[in-house]
Design a protein around this motif. Structure first.
Motif, PDB file in Angstrom:
ATOM      1  N   HIS A   3      49.222  38.870  39.695  1.00 22.16           N
ATOM      2  CA  HIS A   3      49.351  38.597  41.121  1.00 22.16           C
ATOM      3  C   HIS A   3      50.538  39.347  41.716  1.00 22.16           C
ATOM      4  CE1 HIS A   3      46.193  35.692  41.859  1.00 22.16           C
ATOM      5  NE2 HIS A   3      46.371  35.291  40.622  1.00 22.16           N
ATOM      6  N   PRO A   4      50.565  39.496  43.060  1.00 26.92           N
ATOM      7  CA  PRO A   4      51.502  40.397  43.710  1.00 26.92           C
ATOM      8  C   PRO A   4      52.955  40.259  43.297  1.00 26.92           C
ATOM      9  CG  PRO A   4      49.932  39.585  45.292  1.00 26.92           C
ATOM     10  CD  PRO A   4      49.663  38.859  44.018  1.00 26.92           C
ATOM     11  N   ASN A 246      46.328  41.049  46.228  1.00 25.13           N
ATOM     12  CA  ASN A 246      45.498  41.237  45.048  1.00 25.13           C
ATOM     13  C   ASN A 246      44.266  40.356  45.191  1.00 25.13           C
ATOM     14  OD1 ASN A 246      44.551  41.902  42.588  1.00 25.13           O
ATOM     15  ND2 ASN A 246      46.127  40.867  41.398  1.00 25.13           N
ATOM     16  N   VAL A 247      43.094  40.942  45.131  1.00 25.51           N
ATOM     17  CA  VAL A 247      41.842  40.213  45.277  1.00 25.51           C
ATOM     18  C   VAL A 247      41.086  40.312  43.948  1.00 25.51           C
ATOM     19  CG1 VAL A 247      39.697  40.011  46.568  1.00 25.51           C
ATOM     20  CG2 VAL A 247      41.783  40.793  47.727  1.00 25.51           C
ATOM     21  N   GLN A 266      28.569  31.414  37.346  1.00 26.24           N
ATOM     22  CA  GLN A 266      29.009  31.284  38.735  1.00 26.24           C
ATOM     23  C   GLN A 266      30.215  32.183  38.949  1.00 26.24           C
ATOM     24  OE1 GLN A 266      30.426  27.373  40.110  1.00 26.24           O
ATOM     25  NE2 GLN A 266      28.856  27.472  41.694  1.00 26.24           N
ATOM     26  N   ARG A 267      30.215  32.923  40.070  1.00 25.64           N
ATOM     27  CA  ARG A 267      31.286  33.890  40.313  1.00 25.64           C
ATOM     28  C   ARG A 267      32.251  33.358  41.366  1.00 25.64           C
ATOM     29  NH1 ARG A 267      27.942  39.391  41.247  1.00 25.64           N
ATOM     30  NH2 ARG A 267      27.274  38.176  43.064  1.00 25.64           N
ATOM     31  N   HIS A 268      33.534  33.690  41.187  1.00 23.39           N
ATOM     32  CA  HIS A 268      34.585  33.176  42.073  1.00 23.39           C
ATOM     33  C   HIS A 268      35.449  34.323  42.592  1.00 23.39           C
ATOM     34  CE1 HIS A 268      33.563  29.315  40.263  1.00 23.39           C
ATOM     35  NE2 HIS A 268      33.830  29.819  39.076  1.00 23.39           N
ATOM     36  N   VAL A 269      36.157  34.024  43.685  1.00 21.52           N
ATOM     37  CA  VAL A 269      37.158  34.945  44.228  1.00 21.52           C
ATOM     38  C   VAL A 269      38.505  34.233  44.222  1.00 21.52           C
ATOM     39  CG1 VAL A 269      37.969  36.170  46.278  1.00 21.52           C
ATOM     40  CG2 VAL A 269      35.540  36.219  45.663  1.00 21.52           C
ATOM     41  N   ASP A 270      39.532  34.943  43.760  1.00 25.30           N
ATOM     42  CA  ASP A 270      40.887  34.399  43.679  1.00 25.30           C
ATOM     43  C   ASP A 270      41.847  35.460  44.200  1.00 25.30           C
ATOM     44  OD1 ASP A 270      43.405  33.496  42.896  1.00 25.30           O
ATOM     45  OD2 ASP A 270      43.092  33.995  40.785  1.00 25.30           O
ATOM     46  N   THR A 271      42.564  35.180  45.274  1.00 25.77           N
ATOM     47  CA  THR A 271      43.455  36.194  45.836  1.00 25.77           C
ATOM     48  C   THR A 271      44.888  35.693  45.891  1.00 25.77           C
ATOM     49  OG1 THR A 271      43.550  35.658  48.206  1.00 25.77           O
ATOM     50  CG2 THR A 271      41.522  36.672  47.394  1.00 25.77           C
TER      51      THR A 271
END
Length: 1007
Positions: A3-4, A246-247, A266-271
């Motif tokens: 992560h950033p 950051n995605v 199942q797909r996820h997005v974490d930013t």
């Protein structure tokens, strides 16, 4: 991929420092009105909530609740980790938040460089948005770009985006879908750059959910138009070309055993977007420290210290560099300390937090001349962040109380520094005073390291010695290695420590696996699975017997593990035995064959390994009388279980009552629950605990017992409970599911606990605090009993209290004429107060201390009255003992010479000669000097018992050596060397010495 703000650990050290003034001045082509950090945060949340249907999820505490892999929450995704792992349902389909994060130690340990540049922090905020099986790559990229361009008005010409370029070793192709999405959104091809797994593939750990990611980088320089040149420096560590967002696309799963990558169902997005970095860019500042997140702190520091104003210097050659670095470190650490304390963390439970806190205190006094600077700055942090994180404002008073307590502890430790330690600080200016205080073994460790004579590497065994013997942690060792130019074999240290830590347990686990493998050949796989141990909670209260009856359980043996070092262990399909956990000792009982009850074995203790309940039985079980597959009956010892139950419930009541009486911040450090009593250690900030407080605590617990409050136990998930209303142990890791919540009364006590408990408080019968010890400043250990022993303790206390008050009345009302009688009465009473009754009944701590104070005062009065006849006091005291303790009833004598208190010199040989017919051990104290003497006639001497062995027990308590008088036999007569003892400690040590000497003699002296 990370992560950033976690990216910072990779920055090239040569690029540390502030962005150049030319770069800063050219960030935007036209002046933009400054926007506050609070507004920047608000716009982020509003964008996702109002425009894209996300739900705001409150920041989790920085103390991880159920994740043992991290010491602090260090990313926004931490609280959703179990969702990604499929262990719990997502709180919603779309989420957004601003997460408090702490980065100290572990993989992202940059504490050593905080303050030396403009972007390293121990505390930061991570903005993030999540999709749990809802939108995916295109929507995530569209939202990110729209927010940066349309909401924050960042020039797209300054942006670069990266994507995963594939990895042959993992068998994964490049994420061309992501590249095409960015191109379709208008990002020029030369600004879409591929990178490998190191930069653009995110993994939670060595196994589990993972996936490619895309990062957005911003060019802050005035060269942003030169794409051919500047694109070469993306991910190269330039401070003016930084990753902002950051995605992560979580679409794969890495297998635990083979590491194989497969698709997730199942797909996820974490930013994750670093707020401090975003604010610095939008406010057109040289570094994160120049923003409104830090400037108010600098202004307050300048106001208090009267030092030069903060100038933002990062050049080590500048005269203001040291001062400005100190500004940054103190401000940064204050934010972290505020976040940790407001989330319930205690310095005594986290050495990392305590280290940061003491480093801040040291720097505040050394550089800014203000030992209380931290307390002045915390309210400023709350003013900046309190609206976003209301717990900071709510816990402000408590946080300041903890800091005040830590200041006092630190002051005491500093004043106790030896001259050797102070010389070390002068010779090694790179060592911080707080490091020396936290690691008092540092001077000796450095001597040993410097004796290595040219060695350039410290191996794992040596590193463990530095930790185990001298208390040096990994961070300090790395600092020492840096200055001594040594390499650390940390991998070897980890391996060596694991072997030492697991030891016999690892051996047992291996033997268990081998045994289970053989057992599965005889049983079905379901029969050979982990033990079903829910039956340990099946018990009922028998009011007639005042015991808890645990129903016998019929089950099958699934494995028998025989160990040369730890004996014989029986594993069964199911068990009703409680294994040692949560501070509660295990049950004991018996196992017998269902077909032949005559074949039975004593269960000495019960443990757990890899889900299997292990019944440790007497060695006779190894003779082949029982086999795998045999049906057996398990019977729990009801008396021991009953005592464990009432003492565990009493521990909860004691914890709650202490918090109510003292009313200061505190936390539980440890607890031990057994059939003989309980022990509870608490870290208490800023309160003295004496007999009056103990009395009040005990009274509240006894009131709860008399009121017969219900004890309710329910199994729940962490998400079902308001954690602010539950008393937890800071730093303790709790499971997210299957928590046992123990509620007592309407609001008396609420704790998570896996132990066994009463159903009503009246079942405890009574409660008594028997001792209170203070191991170090602010750490108090309570010893207590419940049940019938507590009833008897209070009964004896009432009797002894009356006797003591009557004695005082007699001395108040009449002239002291019968000195021997008064002396004998005082001796008898004090002996009971210190050692207990002949029936081993202990006394309540508070009443005992008050009675001891009265008796000690009476002894002083007796001293004044009998000053002329002091020499006769020993004879009087010992003659009284001769009459009171005939040989037929007292085969040995252990005695504290009360008359020694008022004498200038004591000859213990004069006391022991009165008992030539039995073993005798006498202890005295004169002017704070403790002495002791033991005599054992030849007829009583054995290989296990003589004067020297006996007296060594007392010598161990007082940390004094023992030796025979010159020319005499140590087995027959032995003296303890005089030892100076503080008055405040003497009573406790004397009580321990008398008890241990008596117990030892009782075991070995027979008539």
């Amino acid at each position: 991929m990370i992560h950033p703000l976690l990216r910072a650990s990779r920055r090239l050290r040569s690029f540390r420092g502030a962005w150049s003034s030319s770069s800063a001045s050219a960030r935007h082509s036209a002046p933009v009105p400054e926007v506050s950090s609070a507004e920047i945060r608000r716009r982020f949340l509003d964008f996702f909530v109002r425009d894209h249907g996300h739900r705001v999820v409150r920041s989790s505490p920085v103390v991880p609740f159920s994740d043992p892999t991290i010491a602090f929450v260090n990313a926004g995704m931490n609280q959703f980790k179990s969702v990604f792992l499929g262990e719990r349902e997502a709180p919603c389909r779309r989420a957004v938040n601003s997460q408090k994060c702490v980065r100290v130690g572990g993989k992202h340990n940059d504490i050593g460089v905080v303050g030396t540049d403009g972007y390293h922090h121990t505390f930061f905020e991570m903005l993030g948005n999540w999709s749990f099986g809802d939108y995916f790559k295109r929507e995530a990229c569209e939202m990110a770009l729209s927010l940066l361009k349309d909401v924050y008005r960042i020039d797209a010409r300054r942006m670069y985006v990266t994507y995963f370029g594939g990895d042959a070793a993992m068998g994964l192709p490049a994420d061309l879908e992501c590249r095409e999405i960015w191109a379709s959104l208008g990002i020029p091809e030369e600004r879409i750059l591929p990178f490998g797994a190191r930069d653009n593939f995110w993994e939670m750990g060595s196994s589990g959910p993972c996936g490619p990611c895309t990062e957005i980088h911003i060019d802050h320089s005035d060269q942003f138009g030169n794409v051919a040149e500047r694109s070469r420096y993306v991910n190269a560590g330039l401070p003016d070309l930084t990753e902002v967002w950051n995605v992560v696309f979580i679409q794969y799963n890495r297998g635990l055993g083979d590491g194989r990558i497969t698709d997730l169902p199942q797909r996820h997005v974490d930013t994750g977007l670093g707020l401090e970095r975003l604010v610095a860019h939008l406010q057109q500042k040289n570094s994160n420290y120049d923003t409104d997140l830090f400037v108010p702190l600098f202004e307050r520091m300048e106001q208090i210290s009267r030092k030069d104003k903060y100038q933002g210097v990062f050049d080590a050659r500048h005269r203001n560099y040291e001062l400005d670095t100190a500004y940054r470190i103190v401000a940064d650490h204050t934010r972290m300390i505020t976040a940790c304390l407001s989330d319930g963390m205690f310095p005594s439970q986290s050495h990392k937090l305590r280290r940061i806190l003491r480093r801040t205190l040291s720097l505040s006094e050394r550089t800014f001349g203000s030992p209380h600077l931290l307390r002045e700055l915390v309210p400023v942090v709350v003013e900046i962040l309190g609206e976003t994180y209301p717990e900071m404002d709510k816990k402000l008073t408590e946080s300041l109380a903890i800091i005040r307590h830590e200041e006092e502890c630190y002051r005491q430790l500093r004043s106790a520094l030896t001259s050797e330690s102070r010389d070390l600080l002068k010779r090694n200016p790179w060592i911080d005073e707080s490091e020396l205080i936290d690691h008092p073994g540092l001077p000796h460790a450095l001597k040993e390291i410097r004796k290595l004579n040219g060695a350039n590497k410290l191996d794992g065994t040596f590193i463990h010695k530095m930790y185990d013997t001298y208390g040096l942690d990994e961070d300090l060792l790395e600092k020492i290695a840096n200055f001594e130019r040594l390499e650390l074999d940390l991998a070897g240290y980890e391996t060596f420590s694991k072997q030492l830590k697991q030891g016999a347990k690892l051996e047992l686990a291996n033997q268990l696996q081998q045994s289970l493998g053989r057992s599965r050949e005889l049983l079905s796989s379901t029969q050979a699975g982990p033990t079903r141990n829910v039956y340990k909670y099946n018990y009922v209260y028998n009011g007639d017997k005042q015991t808890y009856d645990v129903p016998q359980l019929k089950t099958k043996i699934t494995s028998i593990v025989k160990s040369a070092t730890s004996g014989c262990h029986v594993i069964t399909e199911a068990s009703n035995f409680y294994f040692e956990a949560g501070g509660q000792q295990s049950d004991t009982g018996r196992i017998w064959l269902a077909a032949d009850p005559a074949v039975q074995f004593e269960v000495k203790s019960v443990g757990e390994c890899q889900g299997y309940v292990i019944h440790s039985v007497e060695d006779g079980a190894a003779t082949g009388l029982i086999s795998v597959g045999d049906e057996v009956v398990l019977a729990v010892d009801a008396a021991r279980r009953t005592s464990n139950i009432i003492h565990h419930t009493a521990t909860h009541l004691l914890n709650a009552a202490t918090r109510k009486v003292l009313g200061v911040p505190m936390c539980q450090r440890s607890s031990v629950v057994g059939d003989k009593g309980l022990r509870l250690e608490l870290a208490v900030c800023g309160a003295k605990v004496g007999p009056d407080e103990v009395d009040a605590i005990e009274t509240i617990v006894r009131q709860s017992i008399r009121q017969n409050e219900p004890v309710r136990i329910r199994v729940c998930n962490a998400s079902d409970v308001d954690l602010n209303k539950v008393t937890t142990i800071p730093g303790e890791i709790y499971p997210e599911r299957g928590l046992r919540l123990v509620d007592i009364g309407a609001s008396t006590s609420t704790e998570f606990c896996c132990g066994t408990h009463a159903q009503q408080t009246a079942e405890l019968q009574d409660f008594c605090i028997t001792n209170l010890a203070q191991s170090k400043p602010g750490c108090f250990t309570f010893h207590a009993i419940a049940g019938e022993p507590a009833v008897k303790a209070h009964q004896l206390s009432a009797q002894i209290g009356n006797d003591v008050r009557q004695l005082k009345h007699d001395m108040d009302q009449q002239t002291i004429s019968d000195v021997p009688n008064m002396d004998a009465r005082m001796q008898r009473l004090k002996n009971v107060l210190l050692v207990g009754s002949e029936n081993n009944i202990t006394l309540p701590f508070a009443e005992r201390q008050r009675c001891l104070d009265i008796i000690n005062d009476l002894f002083k009065r007796l001293k004044d009255h009998t000053r002329e006849s002091l020499r006769e006091l020993i004879d009087i005291e010992m003659k009284n003992l001769q009459q009171e303790r005939p040989l037929s009833a007292h085969p040995f004598l252990v005695h504290f010479l009360e008359s020694s208190i008022i004498m200038e010199e004591v000859q213990l040989s004069k006391a022991t000669r009165y008992f030539p017919d039995r073993p005798v051990l006498v202890i005295s104290i004169t002017d704070d000097l403790v002495k002791a003497r033991a005599c054992v006639p030849a007829a009583f001497q054995t290989t296990q018992f003589d004067a020297q062995q006996w007296l060594k027990l007392v010598g161990g308590v007082f940390k004094a050596g023992v030796a025979a008088p010159k020319g005499q036999n140590a087995a027959e007569v032995c003296n303890m060397k005089s030892r100076k003892v503080k008055t405040s400690q003497f009573e406790t040590l004397l009580e321990q010495a008398l008890r241990e000497a008596s117990d030892y003699a009782r075991e070995h002296v027979k008539i």
